[in-house]
Design an enzyme around this catalytic site. Structure first.
Site, PDB file in Angstrom:
ATOM      1  N   SER A   1       0.123  -1.147  -6.200  1.00 43.00           N
ATOM      2  CA  SER A   1       0.053  -2.294  -6.896  1.00 43.00           C
ATOM      3  C   SER A   1       0.862  -2.019  -8.279  1.00 43.00           C
ATOM      4  CB  SER A   1      -1.431  -2.678  -7.184  1.00 43.00           C
ATOM      5  OG  SER A   1      -1.999  -3.017  -6.013  1.00 43.00           O
TER       6      SER A   1
ATOM      7  N   HIS B   1       0.742  -1.216  -0.048  1.00 45.66           N
ATOM      8  CA  HIS B   1      -0.010  -0.068  -0.208  1.00 45.66           C
ATOM      9  C   HIS B   1       0.993   1.193   0.070  1.00 45.66           C
ATOM     10  CE1 HIS B   1      -4.136  -1.688   0.636  1.00 45.66           C
ATOM     11  NE2 HIS B   1      -3.434  -2.744   0.268  1.00 45.66           N
TER      12      HIS B   1
ATOM     13  N   GLU C   1       6.771 -33.756  -0.646  1.00 46.86           N
ATOM     14  CA  GLU C   1       5.417 -33.368  -1.369  1.00 46.86           C
ATOM     15  C   GLU C   1       5.732 -32.382  -2.753  1.00 46.86           C
ATOM     16  OE1 GLU C   1       2.901 -34.613  -0.048  1.00 46.86           O
ATOM     17  OE2 GLU C   1       2.000 -32.924   0.897  1.00 46.86           O
TER      18      GLU C   1
ATOM     19  N   LYS D   1     -14.139  -8.320  -7.470  1.00 48.30           N
ATOM     20  CA  LYS D   1     -13.217  -9.252  -8.400  1.00 48.30           C
ATOM     21  C   LYS D   1     -12.597 -10.179  -7.533  1.00 48.30           C
ATOM     22  CE  LYS D   1     -10.089  -8.862 -12.144  1.00 48.30           C
ATOM     23  NZ  LYS D   1      -9.211  -8.081 -13.228  1.00 48.30           N
ATOM     24  N   ASP D   2     -12.261  -9.871  -6.453  1.00 51.07           N
ATOM     25  CA  ASP D   2     -11.458 -10.832  -5.421  1.00 51.07           C
ATOM     26  C   ASP D   2     -12.283 -11.915  -5.016  1.00 51.07           C
ATOM     27  OD1 ASP D   2      -9.095  -9.708  -5.894  1.00 51.07           O
ATOM     28  OD2 ASP D   2      -8.822  -8.833  -3.939  1.00 51.07           O
TER      29      ASP D   2
END
Lengths: 257, 422
Positions: free
Chosen positions: B217, B213, B285, B241-242
């Site tokens: 972005s 922040h 894994e 959107k998220d």
């Protein structure tokens, strides 16, 4: 959106291929894939088959193999009612104690008891079985690559004669699907090893299918509840996600992006 | 970006004393976000969703789990069979680990492609790598807890790596184990740390978002926000959107949980740990396989250092190198969308990572993809070589030699030209 879908599909595809290579890292002969009633999105167990499988297990397998995660009360999951479970438990004796005199004692099993082990400990089991401890069967259907297919193939994969050139160790039996092909367990099923209470003919193939189903149930007793809940959850999510997409389109309609 | 005026008296009273509402308004509502973010920018919030899921399911698992070598395996089976919805909680947690790495790996490769590590986002990028390292440690220790065969032998192999260090190696391994082999003390400390580290990750995520922040972005053009027309407030545009992304992600995640819960796992881990019986193949894994391949690809001595030590150093270097790429990348352009040459090297890097993963899953002497005469170890070595060449040579050299495509003047201009889907 188009790009997103493509990315998602590509990622899923790559991952599937990837995870498949990793999980198949340690396997011998691939067992033939069978059709099982519990496969697929809507798969369920066949209660009658599970009960037949239990009969094979307790008559044949349980003479050597333990089943540490099976309590008699769990048999409700293969369709027995309370009285039947009490009656089945009553066929077995378990050790309890110490009592007020400090003595261990045996008593008739109750539904809350676990299925008794055939041997006092692993050493005793090995001593009685030519040095090899018969493994516990509770998780067998999850603990081998291809799970039920492997169990089915193993139980039907004995060959009377080892192929030419194979030196068999003492007390071993040739099995096409066992990783080293030399297994300590003699062929366990010959047909008519049990008399099915539902009248089904106890051929070897039938017994193997039934006991494999039972072993899958004890490895994944939650399977039916899991798939039923999964259907509802996925349907809910698909509707919710479609609605979220519609809202997203609406909110973004005013934005040049 | 003025401070909001609170009409509700209670809210105002609290906010005057501790400005939580102003802070939330500032960072989750009006936070100016580039208007051209693609769906590749969804994976940060998805990783956050999985982190919360992992912590919550983990807390409930701990209520029923017993961290003792003799009881751990049984307690996990008790969770699966007797605890109400225990199977659901455990399968959510088990598959959540895989989903966490899927989200984070896509998130990292997105950052690599669009140059999100470049100035002024270096610290943001560093914190991200620290999160990855903490995740790897957490995942490794979590995998030990069910105390199955792969848990035990994976722990043995990985902790043994530290014995490669000269002089301190062996005492270090004994110290890690709390004994002379992996045993109950090892399980106990791994359990303790497995509970601690997720909260460290959570703290790092707070720093990650704080740094984000501050520098804002990045976006698919790599061109910074210049005018108010370039950005939109985070809410409602990116919250919705998220949320949509989370819906799609949950469908995939929960499909595995309900219909293929052991897809990502190894069957051997349903066999109780047995120190006297080594599994035929010890495989980590899936999310560790590329690193495992790098570790094993060093099978030669160099400058008097044994192969094992070099392998361990190479494996750690594979992550450490990410810390310095803000300076290894010499290109003045952030986004690979405008880098016609580097773009292809990036594609090669992705393929390279999958090849490494494949090699990590196979035995070194196996034929690669069934090709006779081509061993997995050889391909793994070439893939390892490219991995390091990519960062140490390709990034600096291509950045200097390549002629980038012309950049749009601003995000808005790119959007008006229909650049968002280019």
């Amino acid at each position: 959106m188009r790009k997103f879908a493509l990315t998602a599909i590509a990622a899923a595809f790559a991952l599937t291929a990837f995870a498949n290579t990793s999980s198949k890292a340690a396997e011998g002969v691939v067992p033939p894939a069978m059709e099982w009633s519990w496969q697929g999105l809507f798969g369920t167990y066949d209660r009658a088959q599970l009960q037949r499988g239990f009969q094979v297990f307790k008559t044949v397998c349980a003479t050597c193999h333990s089943m540490r995660y099976l309590a008699f009360r769990n048999l409700e999951g293969i369709g027995f009612n309370e009285d039947q479970i009490k009656a089945i438990a009553a066929e077995y004796e378990v050790q309890d104690g110490p009592n007020d005199d400090g003595e261990m004692f045996t008593r008739t099993a109750k539904p809350s008891d676990h299925f008794p082990h055939p041997f006092a400990n692993d050493k005793a089991a090995a001593a009685a079985n030519g040095g090899a401890t018969p493994p516990d069967l509770s998780l067998m259907a999850k603990a081998r690559p291809h799970g039920p297919d492997y169990i089915h193939a193993l139980l039907t994969g004995y060959e009377e004669e080892a192929p030419a050139g194979v030196e068999m160790a003492d007390g071993k039996y040739y099995n096409h699907y066992f990783p080293s092909h030399q297994i300590s367990m003699p062929p366990p099923l010959y047909g008519n090893d049990v008399e099915y209470t539902d009248g089904t003919e106890a051929t070897v193939d039938q017994e193997v299918l039934d006991v494999t189903a039972f072993l899958n149930w004890i490895a994944e007793p939650e399977l039916e509840a899991r798939k039923a809940m999964g259907m509802k959850v996925l349907l809910f999510l698909i509707v919710l996600t479609a609605m979220l997409y519609a809202v997203k389109r609406k909110i973004w309609a005013k934005i040049e992006h | 970006m003025s401070a909001p005026v609170w009409n509700n008296k209670v809210v105002k009273w609290v906010d005057d004393r501790l400005p939580v509402f102003s802070m939330l308004h500032h960072s989750a509502y009006e936070y100016p976000t580039p208007k051209n973010l693609s769906y590749m920018w969804n994976f940060g919030s998805l990783a956050g969703l999985v982190l919360v899921t992992m912590i919550l399911t983990g807390i409930f698992l701990v209520m029923n789990y017993t961290p003792h070598a003799d009881m751990a395996f049984d307690s996990v089976e008790r969770i699966m069979r007797d605890v109400n919805y225990g199977w659901l909680i455990r399968y959510l947690h088990m598959n959540g680990a895989s989903m966490f790495f899927i989200a984070v790996y896509i998130h990292i490769f997105r950052g690599l492609y669009y140059g999100s590590y470049k100035a002024p986002r270096e610290v943001l990028w560093w914190i991200g790598i620290l999160i990855l390292l903490a995740m790897m440690a957490t995942a490794f220790m979590g995998y030990v807890l069910p105390w199955g065969q792969m848990s035990f032998w994976g722990a043995t192999v990985i902790t043994n790596l530290f014995s490669a260090f000269p002089v301190i190696g062996d005492p270090l391994v004994t110290w890690l184990w709390g004994g002379f082999s992996v045993g109950n003390p090892t399980l106990n400390r791994f359990f303790s740390l497995h509970y601690l580290l997720p909260f460290v990750i959570l703290g790092l995520v707070v720093l990650h978002v704080w740094a984000l922040h501050t520098v804002r972005s990045n976006n698919p053009t790599g061109v910074e926000i210049k005018t108010p027309q370039d950005s939109i407030p985070f809410h409602p545009y990116y919250t919705i959107k998220d949320l949509f992304g989370m819906g799609v992600f949950l469908i995939i995640y929960l499909y595995f949980v309900f219909f293929a819960p052991n897809f990502f796992g190894e069957p051997d881990n349903y066999i109780m740990a047995n120190p006297l019986s080594t599994p035929a193949h010890i495989v980590p894994e899936w999310y560790f396989l590329p690193f495992y391949a790098i570790l094993r690809s060093i099978d030669f001595e160099f400058l008097g250092m044994p192969a094992k030590l070099l392998g361990v150093l190479a494996m750690f270097a594979a992550i450490i190198v990410l810390f310095v790429i803000p300076w290894l990348d010499t290109s003045k352009v952030r986004s690979s969308r405008f880098r016609p040459v580097y773009k292809w090297f990036f594609v090669v890097l992705i393929i390279d990572c999958f090849v490494l993963g494949y090699c990590g899953a196979k035995a070194p002497s196996d034929p690669f993809m069934g090709l006779h005469g081509l061993q997995v170890i050889t391909v793994g070595q070439l893939a390892t070589l490219y991995y390091f060449l990519h960062f140490l040579v390709v990034m600096p050299v291509v950045g200097k030699m390549e002629r980038p495509k012309p950049l749009p003047a601003s995000i808005s201009e790119s959007v008006l030209k229909g650049g968002a889907n280019a």
